[in-house]
Design a protein around this motif. Structure first.
Motif, PDB file in Angstrom:
ATOM      1  N   PHE A 417      14.231  -3.788 -53.702  1.00 11.30           N
ATOM      2  CA  PHE A 417      15.610  -3.528 -54.134  1.00 11.30           C
ATOM      3  C   PHE A 417      15.789  -2.050 -54.503  1.00 11.30           C
ATOM      4  O   PHE A 417      16.784  -1.430 -54.152  1.00 11.30           O
ATOM      5  N   ALA A 418      14.800  -1.501 -55.203  1.00 10.85           N
ATOM      6  CA  ALA A 418      14.917  -0.106 -55.655  1.00 10.85           C
ATOM      7  C   ALA A 418      14.903   0.860 -54.476  1.00 10.85           C
ATOM      8  O   ALA A 418      15.706   1.787 -54.423  1.00 10.85           O
ATOM      9  N   HIS A 419      13.996   0.635 -53.524  1.00  7.13           N
ATOM     10  CA  HIS A 419      13.911   1.564 -52.382  1.00  7.13           C
ATOM     11  C   HIS A 419      15.107   1.428 -51.443  1.00  7.13           C
ATOM     12  O   HIS A 419      15.447   2.370 -50.732  1.00  7.13           O
ATOM     13  N   ALA A 420      15.719   0.234 -51.422  1.00  4.54           N
ATOM     14  CA  ALA A 420      16.891   0.040 -50.560  1.00  4.54           C
ATOM     15  C   ALA A 420      18.156   0.611 -51.209  1.00  4.54           C
ATOM     16  O   ALA A 420      19.204   0.676 -50.582  1.00  4.54           O
ATOM     17  N   ALA A 421      18.029   1.030 -52.497  1.00  2.00           N
ATOM     18  CA  ALA A 421      19.209   1.401 -53.288  1.00  2.00           C
ATOM     19  C   ALA A 421      20.021   2.514 -52.655  1.00  2.00           C
ATOM     20  O   ALA A 421      21.238   2.542 -52.796  1.00  2.00           O
ATOM     21  N   VAL A 430      15.923  -4.970 -62.788  1.00  2.00           N
ATOM     22  CA  VAL A 430      15.020  -5.345 -63.882  1.00  2.00           C
ATOM     23  C   VAL A 430      14.187  -6.531 -63.415  1.00  2.00           C
ATOM     24  O   VAL A 430      14.730  -7.567 -63.019  1.00  2.00           O
ATOM     25  N   ALA A 431      12.861  -6.375 -63.453  1.00  2.00           N
ATOM     26  CA  ALA A 431      11.955  -7.458 -63.071  1.00  2.00           C
ATOM     27  C   ALA A 431      11.425  -8.125 -64.331  1.00  2.00           C
ATOM     28  O   ALA A 431      11.163  -7.457 -65.327  1.00  2.00           O
ATOM     29  N   THR A 432      11.284  -9.465 -64.291  1.00  2.00           N
ATOM     30  CA  THR A 432      10.663 -10.169 -65.419  1.00  2.00           C
ATOM     31  C   THR A 432       9.473 -10.978 -64.903  1.00  2.00           C
ATOM     32  O   THR A 432       9.564 -11.642 -63.861  1.00  2.00           O
ATOM     33  N   ALA A 454       8.968   3.764 -57.165  1.00  2.00           N
ATOM     34  CA  ALA A 454      10.124   2.861 -57.270  1.00  2.00           C
ATOM     35  C   ALA A 454      10.697   2.934 -58.683  1.00  2.00           C
ATOM     36  O   ALA A 454       9.942   2.937 -59.651  1.00  2.00           O
ATOM     37  N   ASN A 455      12.011   3.007 -58.795  1.00  2.00           N
ATOM     38  CA  ASN A 455      12.651   3.082 -60.107  1.00  2.00           C
ATOM     39  C   ASN A 455      13.169   1.728 -60.534  1.00  2.00           C
ATOM     40  O   ASN A 455      14.192   1.259 -60.018  1.00  2.00           O
ATOM     41  N   PHE A 456      12.460   1.064 -61.444  1.00  2.00           N
ATOM     42  CA  PHE A 456      12.986  -0.170 -62.035  1.00  2.00           C
ATOM     43  C   PHE A 456      12.286  -0.429 -63.361  1.00  2.00           C
ATOM     44  O   PHE A 456      11.262   0.168 -63.673  1.00  2.00           O
TER      45      PHE A 456
END
Lengths: 613, 173
Positions: A417-421, A430-432, A454-456
């Motif tokens: 998700f972050a790289h596709a942003a 946000v990952a849990t 990756a930014n998350f």
């Protein structure tokens, strides 16, 4: 608890299927067993630890970090000459598939039994996959028990078969065997068996591709011999009259429903029921001859058409392929009854499905995951929430879990998700993930995310236990499966070692500290875009021994203006809206005293009620 | 032969009752098989157990075959009624009054007054067994509970069982 207090033979106890399997492991002289917890398999290892203690049985036991490692540890013990077992649920076999397929080629020394519990339904799993199909894919023989008593007997037969032919053997119990209980006869435990020390031979144990071809030929020969020489691969009559022009072929837990239905109905009692104990590799000739001798044969098995597909000529066969047996869903007695009635030409009444309003599962009152999800939802209202496998999948109830794929996928998918942003608008993730799942499959994904920038935000919900499956230890706990002391792995050092620069540890019951830690992480990953930030929300599971819940309960006072914030955003099972009286109420039987609702309430209407004894 | 459904919410002690009755049946040399709910559903969700005494192979009860339904939660009674045979009996934890074929005891409130909500399952058990004709007697259960390992739990369970029995006795008068 069904407890064996001495080792005298011929004891009868009311055993759960998983306890019976564990008993079979002990009665087979097994010296080592490994497992990763997962419903419906978890009680096998738990029963082994009890028997080890009560019988002073000399077996090494471990809850491994994941199923792949569990398999490799058990395989190593087999090569060392010991009988060994590895236990998992079916999706665990996906994780262990690499060593599983390779081990089939290499073969074993000490008997190796791979116990894989399936969950048709599914009741507590991501898929309805049939592990017998996986056994076929790997060319590994598989036993399919119908009951707890048969599971014990088949565990013993599986060890013998494995050692006789030098192949791993699978035992595939379904949920209705694992979590059934039955009066089961037990024998005394067998002293651990050894086949002698490891003999070095690289062409076998470290075979290069050239020798793998040879090994594949040997495996094919073993499978052929098993199907021809072992009686468990043939259909055997379990009820009805041989002379009938019809036949039912069945296997495993569903065969018990078939038998009860046929025996209890005089219109059906003549129909012969044949059961195959080891549905792969079947004896093709015996199976085909049976089918050819009848006008119609019905095949009923759980969950994929394993026996059915092994039949060469299926023109007179009814089953999943012909569409007479549903392709998905558990084969419950009602479903099976209808299939058999239709097959036998017996009139049936229209079946009316009952209206069931099942209560949805929910995080426990006082669960430390709840405040974490509440705060994530509050601070990251625009974010995508990648979730994971465990109790905390129930974060969906709080709107704080958007995806759930498989063990560890919260982190890998967050990277995606972050790289596709750049190409989408979804630039906040946000990952849990829980502590056990993080160790299981999250660590490589975290290294990957750090490495690729990756930014998350990753929220690691650390309750110091594998909670969903009943509270098994993780690599961070200081004890092993049987209570022996273990070296606890330092989670913070591990995360720092993965290259994470922003790490906060916080008690999720502490509203302000939690808010602050998540705000810091948000700034680091979402605003400064400086990579992965990790927040560990650490508090023991309220169901675990190390839990410390305050001796206090809370109640809603007169200030309550029925804004519903607590009900809507906290989803605590102890808090409810009473329609008749139009009041918000805290159920004192359920309230665990965490007090997080006090901070959540915008009207400060919730206060301590009284101390409890 | 008996086929019994036990139902309630996760955490109410359904598995405890199933195991208790199964252990007793086994000790009496009877054939007994059961099935229970584990996993995610136990987190406050709907749970039920099937218990079958007699020459059965399957651990599951078919719709319309159960002799009785022992329910710790009235909304779960509705979710499990389809298992009952015609004329099957319901024993329910509820503050409402009993009707024909539906016997009720306010086990939750009684449990709170004698030691804690966790005793509601044993109160309902005492109530149900007194009112039914079953392979397992109250004395069998008393004996089994008396063998419990922890003194406090043992005494509380025995008291809960008798409390349930007293309500059933009063109902029959």
């Amino acid at each position: 608890m069904s407890i064996v207090t001495n080792d005298s033979p011929n004891l009868i106890r009311f055993l759960m299927g998983n306890e019976a399997i564990a008993r079979g492991v002990i009665e087979s002289g097994c010296a080592l067993a490994t497992a990763y917890p997962g419903t419906p398999s978890s009680e096998v290892m738990e029963s082994l630890t009890r028997w080890k203690k009560e019988l002073r049985y000399p077996i090494y036991l471990e809850w491994s970090i994941n199923e792949k490692v569990a398999f490799e540890v058990a395989y190593g013990a087999s090569l060392a000459g010991s009988r060994s077992a590895v236990i998992m649920k079916m999706v665990g076999l996906n994780v262990a598939s690499d060593p599983f397929l390779s081990a089939a080629y290499l073969g074993v020394r000490g008997g190796l039994v791979v116990i894989v519990a399936d969950d048709p339904g599914p009741h507590s799993s991501q898929t309805e996959q049939d592990s017998r199909f996986f056994a076929w894919f790997a060319k590994v023989p598989v036993y399919d028990p119908a009951s707890p008593a048969e599971a014990l007997s088949m565990t013993r037969r599986a060890f013998d078969l494995s050692e006789k032919y030098h192949v791993p053997v699978m035992l595939r119990p379904c949920l209705r065997v694992c979590h059934a209980r039955q009066n089961v006869s037990m024998s005394g435990p067998l002293d651990p068996v050894t086949v002698g020390p490891f003999q070095k031979n690289w062409t076998k144990w470290a075979a290069t591709p050239k020798f793998r071809l040879v090994l594949h030929g040997e495996l094919n020969e073993k499978i052929k011999n098993i199907s021809l020489q072992e009686s468990d691969t043939r259909p055997r009559l379990i009820s009805g009259a041989k002379e009938s022009t019809l036949a039912i072929i069945t296997s495993g837990s569903v065969s018990s429903h078939v038998q009860d239905i046929v025996v209890s109905d005089s219109r059906l009692s003549e129909v012969p029921v044949y059961k195959v104990d080891a549905p792969y590799p079947v004896n093709h000739k015996a199976l085909q001859e049976l089918v050819d001798s009848k006008t119609q044969t019905l095949v009923i098995e759980e969950t994929y058409p394993v026996i059915e597909l092994q039949l060469i000529d299926k023109t007179k066969v009814r089953g999943r392929i012909s569409g007479h047996v549903p392709q998905q869903g558990e084969l419950t007695p009602e479903v099976v009854e209808r299939i058999i009635m239709n097959f036998s030409g017996v009139e049936t009444e229209e079946m009316v499905s009952p209206t069931i309003r099942a209560r949805r599962p929910s995080l426990c009152a006082g669960c430390p995951h709840r405040p974490a999800f509440f705060m994530i939802k509050k601070l990251f209202s625009e974010s995508i929430f990648t979730g994971d496998i465990g109790c905390y999948t129930l974060g969906v109830n709080l709107g704080a879990v958007d995806t759930c794929l498989c063990m560890g996928a919260s982190i890998g998918m967050a990277s995606g998700f972050a790289h596709a942003a750049d190409k989408t608008d979804n630039d906040q993730v946000v990952a849990t993930i829980g502590d056990s799942t993080f160790f299981h499959a999250g660590v490589p994904a975290l290294i990957n995310a750090v490495h690729t920038g990756a930014n998350f935000v990753l929220v690691l919900m650390d309750n110091n236990i594998t909670a969903m499956t009943g509270g098994q230890p993780t690599p961070a706990t200081d004890f092993l499966a049987d209570g022996a002391s273990a070296v606890p792995v330092d989670m913070e050092k591990l995360i720092r070692g993965c290259g994470v620069k922003s790490l906060e540890v916080v008690d999720p019951y502490d509203y302000r500290a939690l808010e602050e830690a998540l705000t810091t992480a948000k700034f680091f990953s979402h605003e400064k875009r400086s990579g992965v930030s990790v927040v560990i929300t650490r508090r023991a599971c309220i169901r675990s021994r190390s839990s410390s819940v305050p001796n206090i309960k809370f109640q809603v006072g007169e200030n309550c203006d029925r804004c519903m914030t607590c009900i809507r955003d906290l989803e605590c099972p102890a808090i409810s809206f009473v329609k008749q009286e139009k009041i918000v109420q805290i159920d004192l039987d359920l309230c665990s005293g965490c007090g997080f609702c006090v901070d959540v309430c915008p009207s400060q209407a919730i206060a301590a009620w009284r101390n409890v004894k | 032969m008996t086929q019994m459904i036990l139902c309630g919410r996760g955490g109410q002690g359904i598995v405890f009752l199933t195991r208790l009755l199964g252990d007793i049946a086994t000790q009496k040399g009877l054939n007994v098989i059961s099935s229970e709910t584990h996993g995610m559903a136990v987190r406050g969700g709907s749970v039920n157990s099937h218990l079958k005494i007699g020459p059965f192979s399957s651990p599951l009860i078919r719709w319309g075959q159960a002799d009785c339904l022992v329910s710790l939660d009235s909304s779960e009674t509705l979710n499990n009624e389809h298992f009952l045979k015609q004329g099957g009996i319901v024993f329910e934890n509820s503050s409402a009054s009993s009707e024909s074929g539906l016997y009720r005891v306010d086990a939750s409130n009684m449990a709170r007054s004698i030691g804690g909500i966790q005793l509601e399952n044993v109160i309902l058990l005492g109530f149900s067994i007194f009112l039914s004709n079953f392979e397992i007697s109250l004395d069998d259960i008393r004996q089994q509970l008396a063998e419990g390992s922890r003194y406090r739990t043992r005494e509380q369970n025995l008291a809960a069982l008798e409390a349930g029995v007293r309500v059933a006795e009063a109902l029959m008068e």
